[in-house]
Structures are given as C-alpha cells and as structure tokens.
Design an enzyme around this catalytic site. Structure first.
Site, PDB file in Angstrom:
ATOM      1  N   SER A   1       0.858  -1.189   0.000  1.00  0.00           N
ATOM      2  CA  SER A   1       0.000   0.000   0.000  1.00  0.00           C
ATOM      3  C   SER A   1       0.888   1.230   0.000  1.00  0.00           C
ATOM      4  O   SER A   1       2.085   1.145   0.256  1.00  0.00           O
ATOM      5  CB  SER A   1      -0.868   0.034   1.253  1.00  0.00           C
ATOM      6  OG  SER A   1      -0.096   0.460   2.371  1.00  0.00           O
ATOM      7  N   ASP A   2       0.313   2.395  -0.256  1.00  0.00           N
ATOM      8  CA  ASP A   2       1.060   3.615   0.023  1.00  0.00           C
ATOM      9  C   ASP A   2       0.891   3.917   1.516  1.00  0.00           C
ATOM     10  O   ASP A   2       0.130   3.262   2.237  1.00  0.00           O
ATOM     11  CB  ASP A   2       0.606   4.767  -0.868  1.00  0.00           C
ATOM     12  CG  ASP A   2       1.694   5.835  -1.025  1.00  0.00           C
ATOM     13  OD1 ASP A   2       2.589   5.914  -0.156  1.00  0.00           O
ATOM     14  OD2 ASP A   2       1.652   6.604  -2.003  1.00  0.00           O
ATOM     15  N   TRP A   3       1.615   4.921   1.961  1.00  0.00           N
ATOM     16  CA  TRP A   3       1.738   5.247   3.384  1.00  0.00           C
ATOM     17  C   TRP A   3       0.354   5.456   4.029  1.00  0.00           C
ATOM     18  O   TRP A   3      -0.380   6.365   3.643  1.00  0.00           O
ATOM     19  CB  TRP A   3       2.587   6.511   3.524  1.00  0.00           C
ATOM     20  CG  TRP A   3       2.908   6.900   4.922  1.00  0.00           C
ATOM     21  CD1 TRP A   3       2.104   7.586   5.773  1.00  0.00           C
ATOM     22  CD2 TRP A   3       4.118   6.641   5.637  1.00  0.00           C
ATOM     23  NE1 TRP A   3       2.732   7.769   6.975  1.00  0.00           N
ATOM     24  CE2 TRP A   3       3.984   7.207   6.918  1.00  0.00           C
ATOM     25  CE3 TRP A   3       5.321   5.990   5.317  1.00  0.00           C
ATOM     26  CZ2 TRP A   3       4.992   7.150   7.882  1.00  0.00           C
ATOM     27  CZ3 TRP A   3       6.321   5.935   6.283  1.00  0.00           C
ATOM     28  CH2 TRP A   3       6.144   6.503   7.548  1.00  0.00           C
TER      29      TRP A   3
ATOM     30  N   ALA B   1      -2.329   4.161   3.662  1.00  0.00           N
ATOM     31  CA  ALA B   1      -3.481   4.183   2.752  1.00  0.00           C
ATOM     32  C   ALA B   1      -4.557   3.178   3.147  1.00  0.00           C
ATOM     33  O   ALA B   1      -5.731   3.376   2.819  1.00  0.00           O
ATOM     34  CB  ALA B   1      -3.019   3.928   1.320  1.00  0.00           C
TER      35      ALA B   1
END
Ligand code: NOJ
Length: 702
Positions: free
Chosen positions: A263-265, A267
């Site tokens: 995932s992104d940070w 997210a």
C-alpha cells in the site's frame, strides 16, 4: 531446495500472527519496532525521515544500525525470517541525479539505467535493499506537483525509461548485494487526479486506463519489477487500495506478476476516510482481499488481520498468498543467505564515476527552449550579471524528494559560472531585485536563474498557476525594458507557462532540478563546452487554462483545416507554446528521405536520414510518431512509437531506422480488449511531436 518449496515449509511452521507480521511494514522511528521484530511481527521496515532543510539527512542511514535490526529478526524472532528494508531512493542517493522528469528529457534509457544503478550501489552499501521507485505515473496536468517524480506524459517514453530504471535498480540478479528491489508506483492512474490536486479522485475510462495509464506498469512488470505500490486515490469510487480488479485481476492474474504489492503510506487506514470502510477491521479486509500484500505504516494489518481470520471474516488462504509473495521477494534478494550488509565494503558514496554519471545525466537533461543566437556565451570579455533567487541555491538543485543527497558537495550555479568563465569575464551578482536591475545596466548579458524552489514541487505541492513565482516575471520585464539581453536558466519540477518569458528573454534553458552536478552541466551548456540536446517529455502550455494539454489527444469531430486558425478558446490558441518532444541545439538538423518499406505482411520499416547542418557537433533525438487513421474507437492524432538519440559531427548524416509491427500498432478497445485493426496509418519522423517528414502505409492483416 526450490524457493517455492522452501516457502511452503516456512508457511507450515509459521503462526498466524507471524504471517500477519510479514505483511506489516513499520517506520524506523516506531518506538516498539525492535520488540515487534523480536516477536516475528515485522516483515519490513521503511527508513522514512524528512531531512531538515540545509542540514542533510536528519537521521542518516547506517549499515550498522540496519544490521542490528536484521540480527534481531534472524537470531531472536521465532522463524528467523530476514527483514526487507526500504527507503525512498528515487533519483540518486548521496549522489543526486536530475529529477525523473528531467532525466526523461534526456530520452535516454542509458542515462536512467545508470542513475538507478548508481543509486542502488550507494543505497545498498548502507543496508537499503528496496526502493520505492520508479514512479511510472503518466502526468498530463502540470498543476500536479508529483509530475516531477515521473517520466512525463507519454506512455511509450515512460515505459522505455521505466524498464531502464527497473534494470538499473535490480541488475541482472537481485542476489547481487549492490542491487535494490524496485517498486513501480503508484499503480495506477494517480497522475489523473482531478484538478491536478494531489490525492484527488480519478475518473478514467477502461480504454484510456489500458492505453495510457497502464502500459508503463505492464512494461515494468515484464522487466521483472519485484514490487508494486498501490496508488492513494479512488478510481471511479473504488480506492485503488481496495481495487481488486486492478491489483489482482489485471496485475497478478492477467500480467502474471508474482512479486509483492504494498500500500502507500497509511493508505489502508485511509479507506475509512474514502468512506468505503466503516472501521479499521473492514479496511484491513478490503485491502487484503483486493490484493494488497503489505501494509505501509498504517498498523491496520498489524491490529486487525489476525482477528479477521480467526472470526472467519477472511480466509487464511488470502494471508498465505500475500506472505508467499513477500517471502518470494526476500528469497530473490538472497536475504535468507546473506541478510547483513558488509560494513567493511569500500566507500562507494559520491564516487568519481557516480558524479560523472550525474553530470552526464544533467547535461543530457537540459532543454534549450529558445535561443536567439546569444548562446553559447563567450568565456572572456563579457560583463555577465548572474541574478535571480536560485543563482546561489544548492539544495534546490536536488528537487523536492531527496532524503540523502549531500548538500555540501553541491556547487551553486553562480559559483560554477564563475569557475567556468575565463578571467577576462566580469561576473556581477546581487541579492535583491533592485540592486540586480541597477547592476544589469552595466552587463552585456544577464543570466537569470529562476523558477521553482522545492516547496513548490513534488508531493502535495500542487499549483493553480503555471506562471513564474511572484516577482520573477516583473524582473524579466524590467530587464527587457532596459534592453539587457537575458538568458533565463529555469529550475522547475513541472512544465510552466512561459509565453511572456519567451517574449522577453533572449534564451531559455530548462534545467529542471538537476542534481549534485547540475550546476556544472548548466555552466558547460551556457559557455558551449556542451551542446544541449534534451527534448521535452511534457507539453508546455501557453497558459494554465489550456491544461490538460498533451500531444497525444484524440481528434474532435470539428478539426479546422488551417492550424493557425485553430482557436477553440476565444482568448487563446489551443496549441502549446512548446510541444512534446521539442528542444533546440547549438547546431541544426535536417530530416530527409523518409522511406517506408514493407517487411513481411504485418511489418514495416520506416527510415529517415538526419544530417547535422550546423557548425557544431550535437545529439539529435529522432522521434517516430504514428496515427491510426480509422479504427473502431477514435485514436490519438499522434502517438510516439520510437526514438533514437544520434550523435552527429558537423556535416555528418545518419539514417535512422525503426520497425513497426502489428503489436506496435494495436490498442485496447472500449471494453479493454487488445485489438489490432488492419488499415492505413500515418507516420512521421521528426524532431518533435509537431514537425517531421510524413507518409502513410497500409497493413492488410495482423
Ligand atoms: C507517500 C508517497 O506517495 C510514496 O511515493 C512514497 O514512496 C511513500 N510515501 C513512502 O515515503
């Protein structure tokens, strides 16, 4: 034993909690980090950290610190599984290369591959084995600050450079300790954020997704990119972090991607704010089911996944599949055999050859947008004013997203100009606009170093204007009124609206944010020790109101026959100021003799002769475009399908040949199905997307 069998063995003996631990990535700054590693509850660490302006890294990475963490994982955790340690190493580590958008202007896969190789060598020496790069988002809207991080607006160019970046980071074999695992991001469509506003919502049709936004990721996967990061935004209402069709159906099943998706940070937690998850448990379930294998920094998997499986809400097979992918990547990196970084490895940071590569990359990234003949400058005999807010800047040369660059090694543009000009030149400087204007009146030429600082570029730094920041145009206007010839050296992480600059300056050199050696490359170009050769990887509009403006748009039902009258706005032309692919040189190139030759039933070769008709040696980036004239869906008015950088001595000619086959000419239809439709195609070979020799060819069958 084969890797998959080793993974089976590990999975059999790991507890559910340990498996979930593998799916968690924690920031290095987390107070409980060592405890979690010891309990087998951490699969990965992100060495995040924001540098303080002017101080270099706040929290420098050291191999000994990372080895210590790794030792806890190997020696003290229940299954002894090594950690995967990642960091954002985007366009260099200690040696900083131009921002990716700048490197894209080199149109050189070699430049991008070498930059990634150098970054990998330097970062891995400190124990980093995973980078969150390359960014492969197509960006058609320069208001979006993150356009700086990618390779521009074109899927073909972005794919070619993305593949080169993956090859550079990962090398031939990830077991080589000088490599890092690449992470193609942000899959997918992030560049289409509405209004150019970061993290904003996205609408993309199936055909546009397939034809424009996905090809660079597909190419990176085919090149072996070991990991993929899911994008932050929602796509037609489904946040990408929960988008099973993108993450699993297309990426893992259709493309056969067997690496890991992160995932992104935070997210996964943000799924609550998107309004698709009622609570963190639901967020965890949605992301895991969609195919997010690892949670970056949200603690949602850590807190929720065990409970989700134990309650029967999520099958353990979902967990097993994610862990399998994570372990596979760790095996590929050789971490089970060699988890530690050799602390005695020779110092590679800022090695001479690395600095030389950064200088070469910066040189090839410079785009000469205008030159009335004033450039190159004589080294002697001139009084030269070097003014502007960025003339003496150093950190700004790194761009917005550099954690480890060594600012002490950067020499400002002003200082490099001083060193490069001969003793016979007089260099004047000034701190304030008023002083600069006074001194300018004594100058034969002014070099105005301006554009965007780093707080105006990159993540979360979006703008509603593409004009120069306040005060800069007024300074150029005043110089113009004084009739002082002015060379604008422009630093920026995006395309800008330069109509007024174009009218007032004698020359414009687009330098992006050019990295550690950027100032030297700029001085070399200004004084003619190097000949600029970069070409724009993005369209430069006349005004922000034209955005999104990109060369590979579709035709409308109402094209006007005469391009000059092609005014769809009542107050502005609809053409760009500088088209995609554009860039000047100190020499001139002529294109002749377009030849289109069938080469079997569904292949043609297209060639043209390019001659250096000027008095200096130079590089030309030869570009091939096509148009599918009639198809089942309206196809772009031009599409890049090939390019080549050729170096020509004065008077020298070279025939450049491209091959086009059915697979280069097909497209995804409205339902997302790949198709090649026989028929007639227009073709151009030329210096940019607006000019070139043109012809047609017909392909009768696939
Ligand atoms: C958020 C950014 O979107 C992403 O590009 C980056 O890799 C992560 N933060 C980690 O720093």
């Amino acid at each position: 034993m084969a890797v998959e069998a080793q993974i089976d063995r590990l999975l059999e003996r790991m507890s559910l909690a340990e498996k979930v631990g593998q799916m968690c990535q924690f920031p290095i700054s987390l107070p409980q980090l060592e405890d979690r590693i010891r309990r087998g509850m951490a699969g990965s660490v992100i060495y995040s950290g924001t540098p303080l302006p002017g101080t270099g890294p706040q929290d420098p990475v050291t191999a000994s610190r990372l080895n210590r963490l790794q030792r806890i994982a190997i020696e003290e955790s229940p299954s002894g599984i090594p950690l995967l340690i990642g960091r954002d190493v985007l366009h260099g580590y200690k040696t900083v290369f131009p921002i990716p958008l700048g490197m894209a202007a080199s149109w050189s896969p070699e430049v991008v591959r070498e930059a990634a190789r150098v970054a990998a060598r330097e970062a891995s020496a400190d124990g980093i084995r995973w980078t969150f790069a390359p960014m492969l988002d197509i960006a058609r809207d320069p208001r979006w600050g993150r356009i700086a991080e990618g390779f521009g607006e074109d899927p073909y160019l972005c794919s070619a450079l993305g593949v080169a970046a993956v090859q550079g980071f990962q090398g031939d074999n990830l077991r080589n300790p000088e490599t890092v695992l690449a992470c193609a991001k942000h899959y997918a469509g992030y560049g289409a954020a509405e209004g150019g506003r970061d993290y904003n919502t996205i609408e993309i049709t199936t055909a546009t997704m397939r034809n424009v936004y996905l090809p660079s990721f597909h190419a990176a996967v085919q090149a072996g990119a070991g990991s993929i990061m899911a994008a932050f935004p929602d796509l037609g209402g489904v946040p990408v972090t929960a988008h099973r069709e993108l993450l699993t159906t297309i990426l893992k099943e259709e493309w056969g991607f067997d690496g890991l998706v992160i995932s992104d940070w935070a997210a996964i937690d943000e799924l609550r704010y998107h309004g698709v998850a009622a609570d963190r448990a639901e967020a965890a379930r949605l992301a895991a089911r969609a195919g997010v294998d690892m949670d970056m920094a949200a603690d949602v998997y850590f807190d929720e996944l065990v409970g989700q499986v134990e309650s029967g809400a999520l099958p353990e097979t979902v967990i097993d599949e994610a862990v399998r992918r994570i372990l596979r990547v760790k095996f590929r990196l050789g971490l089970f055999d060699q988890p530690y970084t050799d602390e005695g490895r020779a110092v590679v940071h800022l090695r001479d050859d690395h600095l030389q590569a950064a200088r070469d990359a910066a040189a090839k990234s410079l785009v000469l947008l205008k030159n009335d003949g004033i450039l190159p400058l004589e080294k002697s005999g001139l009084t030269i004013g070097v003014f502007g807010p960025l003339a003496d800047a150093r950190r700004t040369l790194f761009g917005s997203w550099v954690l480890d660059g060594v600012e002490d090694r950067v020499v400002s543009i002003l200082d490099r100009i001083r060193e490069t000009a001969a003793d016979g030149a007089e260099i004047l400087t000034a701190e304030l606009w008023d002083d600069a204007l006074k001194r300018a009146q004594r100058c034969d030429v002014v070099i105005a170093v301006m554009g965007e600082g780093i707080s105006r570029s990159g993540e979360d730094n979006c703008t509603t204007t593409l004009d120069l920041p306040p005060g800069q145009q007024a300074f150029l206007d005043a110089l113009h009124a004084l009739r002082v010839p002015t060379v604008v050296v422009l630093l920026a992480g995006r395309s800008l609206a330069l109509e007024r600059v174009d009218q007032t300056a004698s020359a414009i050199l687009m330098a992006w944010h050019p990295g550690t050696e950027g100032a030297q490359a700029i001085a070399d170009a200004l004084f003619g020790d190097a000949n600029p050769s970069g070409k724009l990887p993005v369209t430069f509009p006349r005004t922000v109101g034209q955005v999104p403006l990109y060369y590979n748009h579709r035709p409308t039902g109402r094209p006007l026959p005469d391009d000059r009258k092609h005014t769809r706005y009542v107050d502005q032309l609809d053409s760009p100021l500088y088209p995609f692919g554009y860039g000047l040189s100190y020499t001139t190139f002529e294109y002749r003799d377009l030849r289109i030759t069938p080469d079997g039933p569904s292949v043609v070769t297209v060639s043209a002769e390019v001659t250096n008709t000027g008095a200096r040696a130079g590089d030309e980036i030869v570009q091939l475009y096509i148009r599918d004239l009639v198809a089942s869906i309206s196809r772009p008015v031009k599409e890049l399908k090939g390019f080549a950088r050729v170096s020509l001595a004065p008077g020298e000619s070279q025939t450049v040949t491209f091959r086009l086959a059915a697979e280069d000419l097909g497209f995804y239809d409205a339902t997302g199905r790949w198709t090649f439709e026989p028929g007639t195609f227009a073709v151009w070979v030329g210096p940019d997307s607006a000019r070139g020799l043109s012809g047609e060819f017909t392909i009768d069958s696939a």
